[in-house]
Design an enzyme around this catalytic site. Structure first.
Site, PDB file in Angstrom:
ATOM      1  N   GLY A  11     -52.878 -30.152   1.010  1.00  0.00           N
ATOM      2  CA  GLY A  11     -53.744 -29.325   0.164  1.00  0.00           C
ATOM      3  C   GLY A  11     -53.084 -29.088  -1.178  1.00  0.00           C
ATOM      4  O   GLY A  11     -51.859 -28.991  -1.253  1.00  0.00           O
ATOM      5  N   GLY A  77     -56.115 -38.820   6.399  1.00  0.00           N
ATOM      6  CA  GLY A  77     -55.678 -40.227   6.451  1.00  0.00           C
ATOM      7  C   GLY A  77     -54.200 -40.392   6.205  1.00  0.00           C
ATOM      8  O   GLY A  77     -53.380 -39.796   6.869  1.00  0.00           O
ATOM      9  N   GLY A 117     -46.405 -30.388   1.849  1.00  0.00           N
ATOM     10  CA  GLY A 117     -46.056 -29.412   2.875  1.00  0.00           C
ATOM     11  C   GLY A 117     -45.502 -30.080   4.130  1.00  0.00           C
ATOM     12  O   GLY A 117     -45.033 -31.225   4.080  1.00  0.00           O
ATOM     13  N   ASP A 118     -45.596 -29.386   5.260  1.00  0.00           N
ATOM     14  CA  ASP A 118     -45.010 -29.907   6.496  1.00  0.00           C
ATOM     15  C   ASP A 118     -45.619 -31.249   6.901  1.00  0.00           C
ATOM     16  O   ASP A 118     -44.906 -32.188   7.264  1.00  0.00           O
ATOM     17  CB  ASP A 118     -45.127 -28.878   7.634  1.00  0.00           C
ATOM     18  CG  ASP A 118     -46.575 -28.445   7.882  1.00  0.00           C
ATOM     19  OD1 ASP A 118     -47.408 -28.550   6.965  1.00  0.00           O
ATOM     20  OD2 ASP A 118     -46.862 -28.001   9.012  1.00  0.00           O
ATOM     21  N   ASP A 142     -48.753 -21.898   2.233  1.00  0.00           N
ATOM     22  CA  ASP A 142     -48.511 -21.312   3.559  1.00  0.00           C
ATOM     23  C   ASP A 142     -47.066 -20.847   3.758  1.00  0.00           C
ATOM     24  O   ASP A 142     -46.793 -20.048   4.652  1.00  0.00           O
ATOM     25  CB  ASP A 142     -48.844 -22.329   4.660  1.00  0.00           C
ATOM     26  CG  ASP A 142     -50.278 -22.826   4.586  1.00  0.00           C
ATOM     27  OD1 ASP A 142     -51.119 -22.131   3.989  1.00  0.00           O
ATOM     28  OD2 ASP A 142     -50.556 -23.919   5.129  1.00  0.00           O
ATOM     29  N   MET A 184     -55.471 -17.245   4.002  1.00  0.00           N
ATOM     30  CA  MET A 184     -55.019 -18.530   4.547  1.00  0.00           C
ATOM     31  C   MET A 184     -53.587 -18.439   5.086  1.00  0.00           C
ATOM     32  O   MET A 184     -52.984 -17.373   5.089  1.00  0.00           O
ATOM     33  CB  MET A 184     -55.113 -19.606   3.479  1.00  0.00           C
ATOM     34  CG  MET A 184     -56.520 -20.113   3.230  1.00  0.00           C
ATOM     35  SD  MET A 184     -56.486 -21.463   2.020  1.00  0.00           S
ATOM     36  CE  MET A 184     -58.136 -22.119   2.225  1.00  0.00           C
ATOM     37  N   GLY A 185     -53.060 -19.582   5.487  1.00  0.00           N
ATOM     38  CA  GLY A 185     -51.681 -19.639   5.978  1.00  0.00           C
ATOM     39  C   GLY A 185     -51.483 -20.476   7.226  1.00  0.00           C
ATOM     40  O   GLY A 185     -50.376 -20.596   7.735  1.00  0.00           O
ATOM     41  N   ARG A 282     -67.126  -4.592   6.480  1.00  0.00           N
ATOM     42  CA  ARG A 282     -67.502  -5.807   5.750  1.00  0.00           C
ATOM     43  C   ARG A 282     -66.298  -6.737   5.742  1.00  0.00           C
ATOM     44  O   ARG A 282     -65.155  -6.280   5.778  1.00  0.00           O
ATOM     45  CB  ARG A 282     -67.876  -5.489   4.294  1.00  0.00           C
ATOM     46  CG  ARG A 282     -69.129  -4.661   4.112  1.00  0.00           C
ATOM     47  CD  ARG A 282     -70.403  -5.454   4.437  1.00  0.00           C
ATOM     48  NE  ARG A 282     -71.596  -4.708   4.090  1.00  0.00           N
ATOM     49  CZ  ARG A 282     -72.216  -3.833   4.884  1.00  0.00           C
ATOM     50  NH1 ARG A 282     -71.731  -3.582   6.087  1.00  0.00           N
ATOM     51  NH2 ARG A 282     -73.314  -3.206   4.465  1.00  0.00           N
TER      52      ARG A 282
HETATM   53  N1  LIG Z   1     -48.443 -38.723   0.605  1.00  0.00           N
HETATM   54  C1  LIG Z   1     -49.554 -38.789   1.347  1.00  0.00           C
HETATM   55  N2  LIG Z   1     -50.339 -39.888   1.310  1.00  0.00           N
HETATM   56  C2  LIG Z   1     -51.468 -39.942   2.010  1.00  0.00           C
HETATM   57  N3  LIG Z   1     -51.915 -38.952   2.797  1.00  0.00           N
HETATM   58  C3  LIG Z   1     -51.179 -37.871   2.880  1.00  0.00           C
HETATM   59  C4  LIG Z   1     -49.966 -37.708   2.152  1.00  0.00           C
HETATM   60  N4  LIG Z   1     -49.474 -36.509   2.411  1.00  0.00           N
HETATM   61  C5  LIG Z   1     -50.334 -35.925   3.270  1.00  0.00           C
HETATM   62  N5  LIG Z   1     -51.346 -36.746   3.570  1.00  0.00           N
HETATM   63  C6  LIG Z   1     -52.448 -36.467   4.498  1.00  0.00           C
HETATM   64  O1  LIG Z   1     -52.500 -35.062   4.637  1.00  0.00           O
HETATM   65  C7  LIG Z   1     -52.162 -34.684   5.968  1.00  0.00           C
HETATM   66  C8  LIG Z   1     -51.276 -33.486   5.887  1.00  0.00           C
HETATM   67  O2  LIG Z   1     -52.103 -32.405   5.655  1.00  0.00           O
HETATM   68  P1  LIG Z   1     -51.516 -30.953   5.822  1.00  0.00           P
HETATM   69  O3  LIG Z   1     -52.662 -30.053   5.755  1.00  0.00           O
HETATM   70  O4  LIG Z   1     -50.616 -30.917   7.010  1.00  0.00           O
HETATM   71  O5  LIG Z   1     -50.731 -30.861   4.454  1.00  0.00           O
HETATM   72  P2  LIG Z   1     -49.321 -30.323   4.104  1.00  0.00           P
HETATM   73  O6  LIG Z   1     -48.560 -31.411   3.476  1.00  0.00           O
HETATM   74  O7  LIG Z   1     -48.686 -29.638   5.266  1.00  0.00           O
HETATM   75  O8  LIG Z   1     -49.681 -29.289   2.962  1.00  0.00           O
HETATM   76  P3  LIG Z   1     -50.502 -27.941   3.135  1.00  0.00           P
HETATM   77  O9  LIG Z   1     -50.237 -27.430   4.501  1.00  0.00           O
HETATM   78  O10 LIG Z   1     -50.005 -27.070   2.055  1.00  0.00           O
HETATM   79  O11 LIG Z   1     -51.926 -28.324   2.918  1.00  0.00           O
HETATM   80  C9  LIG Z   1     -51.432 -35.866   6.549  1.00  0.00           C
HETATM   81  O12 LIG Z   1     -51.542 -35.898   7.945  1.00  0.00           O
HETATM   82  C10 LIG Z   1     -52.160 -37.012   5.876  1.00  0.00           C
HETATM   83  O13 LIG Z   1     -53.381 -37.251   6.524  1.00  0.00           O
HETATM   84  O1  LIG Z   2     -58.492 -27.486   1.951  1.00  0.00           O
HETATM   85  P1  LIG Z   2     -58.766 -27.541   3.419  1.00  0.00           P
HETATM   86  O2  LIG Z   2     -58.788 -28.924   3.940  1.00  0.00           O
HETATM   87  O3  LIG Z   2     -59.976 -26.756   3.786  1.00  0.00           O
HETATM   88  O4  LIG Z   2     -57.523 -26.885   4.154  1.00  0.00           O
HETATM   89  C1  LIG Z   2     -57.346 -25.532   4.274  1.00  0.00           C
HETATM   90  C2  LIG Z   2     -55.963 -25.286   4.774  1.00  0.00           C
HETATM   91  O5  LIG Z   2     -55.023 -25.708   3.799  1.00  0.00           O
HETATM   92  C3  LIG Z   2     -54.186 -24.622   3.438  1.00  0.00           C
HETATM   93  O6  LIG Z   2     -54.761 -23.998   2.312  1.00  0.00           O
HETATM   94  C4  LIG Z   2     -52.827 -25.111   3.073  1.00  0.00           C
HETATM   95  O7  LIG Z   2     -52.213 -25.704   4.182  1.00  0.00           O
HETATM   96  C5  LIG Z   2     -54.231 -23.704   4.654  1.00  0.00           C
HETATM   97  O8  LIG Z   2     -53.797 -22.405   4.357  1.00  0.00           O
HETATM   98  C6  LIG Z   2     -55.677 -23.833   5.069  1.00  0.00           C
HETATM   99  O9  LIG Z   2     -55.872 -23.574   6.444  1.00  0.00           O
HETATM  100 MG   LIG Z   3     -48.969 -27.688   6.046  1.00  0.00          MG
END
Ligand SMILES: Nc1ncnc2c1ncn2[C@@H]1O[C@H](COP(=O)(O)OP(=O)(O)OP(=O)(O)O)[C@@H](O)[C@H]1O
Ligand SMILES: O=P(O)(O)OC[C@H]1O[C@](O)(CO)[C@@H](O)[C@@H]1O
Ligand SMILES: [Mg+2]
Length: 364
Positions: A11, A77, A117-118, A142, A184-185, A282
């Protein structure tokens, strides 16, 4: 000419552009380095035709104050699970990581800086194990990555959530209502905890401390019986009752592996009503407002530090590592250390103690 590729994954969050600018401006101080960006995470490399963009000083001028990411991102993906449509209309996930590494070699990429992120850093680690020269930068609102004191983006999200609490207080007080703010989180309660303390909430419900509805009721009834006549509840999207489950659903978006969270505030409101709570309630779901807009000063500074350090780690060929903040230093840690153990709120940590000290109930 040496080439470093930058990708932003997962994200989006405030501060991504400040990291990119930090990398580019530091690289410009070296004679023989070019920075390129892959459009929408690594998808830009995997697409035909390839979607990359040269990132020079002109391209990044002034972007540290902008939200989002100049090069786009995705949380679907990716190189290890590329969605491919079958002849019967269903989708399969295909591993294209080897092909991507070959393409990076063909493009003359010497190193990759993967900001994410993770979920994204897990991809970074797997690519590193396949021989790619990767450096990670910890990003996420998060704050759930360990090995760093904070991820960038988090402080801006906390400020947005706190501003929301401040606004809800005035309308809650005017109407003698309980206002429930869902933040969120994912499975971490960091945003909720910080916003609850900063905003002076009455109840804070987080995933790490499953709540007991009777305790929440007790606290809310206490607020009304004392004549205060209103209350603020901050609830993390991943919060759950004791013995219960999180409020989430599977996504029908192709390639979206995460559970979609949301709806826990509405669930809490219904449960409180069912349990006989009579005051008006609310809910507000803050949603993507927490990820939008300009990064605050703290995140701009942290992101810039991360960007500069990441490029210096490229120069040192310190691969398979992630930039991290360990007050007061910006250091490098093994990527594996960052992804092995998520950073969750410890129920006995000092901020929870502080919150309880000012009377915030966690429903425990
Ligand atoms: N560099 C990348 N190239 C292509 N796809 C990616 C890449 N990084 C992440 N992704 C896609 O996003 C997913 C990770 O999403 P996730 O929501 O866990 O994001 P995050 O990196 O933990 O960040 P956040 O939690 O802040 O959104 C991966 O499983 C993959 O599908
Ligand atoms: O943008 P999306 O795909 O709705 O993802 C939302 C998720 O991404 C985050 O904003 C970041 O990991 C989370 O806090 C939330 O659950
Ligand atoms: Mg994450």
């Amino acid at each position: 000419m040496k080439r470093v590729l930058v990708a932003t994954g997962g994200g989006d969050c405030p501060g991504l552009n400040a990291v990119i600018r930090g990398i580019v401006k530091r690289a410009a101080q070296e004679q023989d380095w070019e920075v390129i960006g892959s459009i929408q995470s690594f998808d830009g490399i995997l697409r035909e035709p390839t979607e990359i963009r040269v990132l020079d000083e002109r391209a990044v001028a002034g972007i540290h104050v902008q939200g989002g990411t100049l090069i786009g991102t995705t949380n679907k993906g990716g190189p290890f699970a590329w969605p491919v449509k079958n002849s019967d209309g269903t989708w399969s996930a295909v591993d294209r990581s080897d092909e991507m590494i070959r393409k990076l070699q063909y493009l003359g990429v010497d190193a990759v800086i993967s900001i994410g992120g993770d979920g994204s850093q897990e991809i970074s680690q797997r690519l590193y194990e396949k021989g790619l020269n990767v450096i990670g930068v910890p990003k996420t609102i998060d704050n759930d990555l360990s090995a760093t004191d904070f991820t960038f983006g988090f402080q801006t999200a906390v400020q947005i959530a706190t501003d929301a609490v401040d606004k809800l207080v005035t309308t809650a007080a005017s109407h003698n209502r309980v206002l429930i703010l869902e933040v969120m989180g994912r499975n971490a309660g960091w945003i909720a905890l910080h916003a609850a303390v900063a905003g002076g909430a009455d109840v804070c419900l987080i995933p790490e401390i499953p709540y007991n509805l009777d305790k929440v009721l007790e606290r809310l009834n206490g607020r009304f019986s004392k004549g205060k006549g209103f209350a603020i509840v901050v609830i993390a999207e991943g919060a759950k009752p004791v013995g219960g489950d999180i409020t989430s659903e599977k996504s029908d978006e192709v390639g979206y592996a995460n559970l979609r969270m949301g709806g826990v505030a509405s669930k809490l409101m219904k449960d409180l009503k069912m349990a006989g709570f009579e005051a008006d309630m609310r809910e507000t779901v803050l949603g993507h407002l927490q990820r939008g807009g300009i990064p605050n000063a703290y995140d701009r500074v942290l992101a810039t530090q991360f960007g500069v350090k990441a490029f210096e780690m490229v120069l040192e060929e310190n691969f398979g590592t992630m930039v991290a903040y360990r007050h007061p230093d910006i250091i490098s840690v093994p990527l594996i250390e960052a992804i092995n153990r998520p950073n969750f709120v410890e129920p006995t940590c000092s901020l929870v103690v502080t919150a309880k000290g000012v009377g915030i109930s966690f429903g425990d």
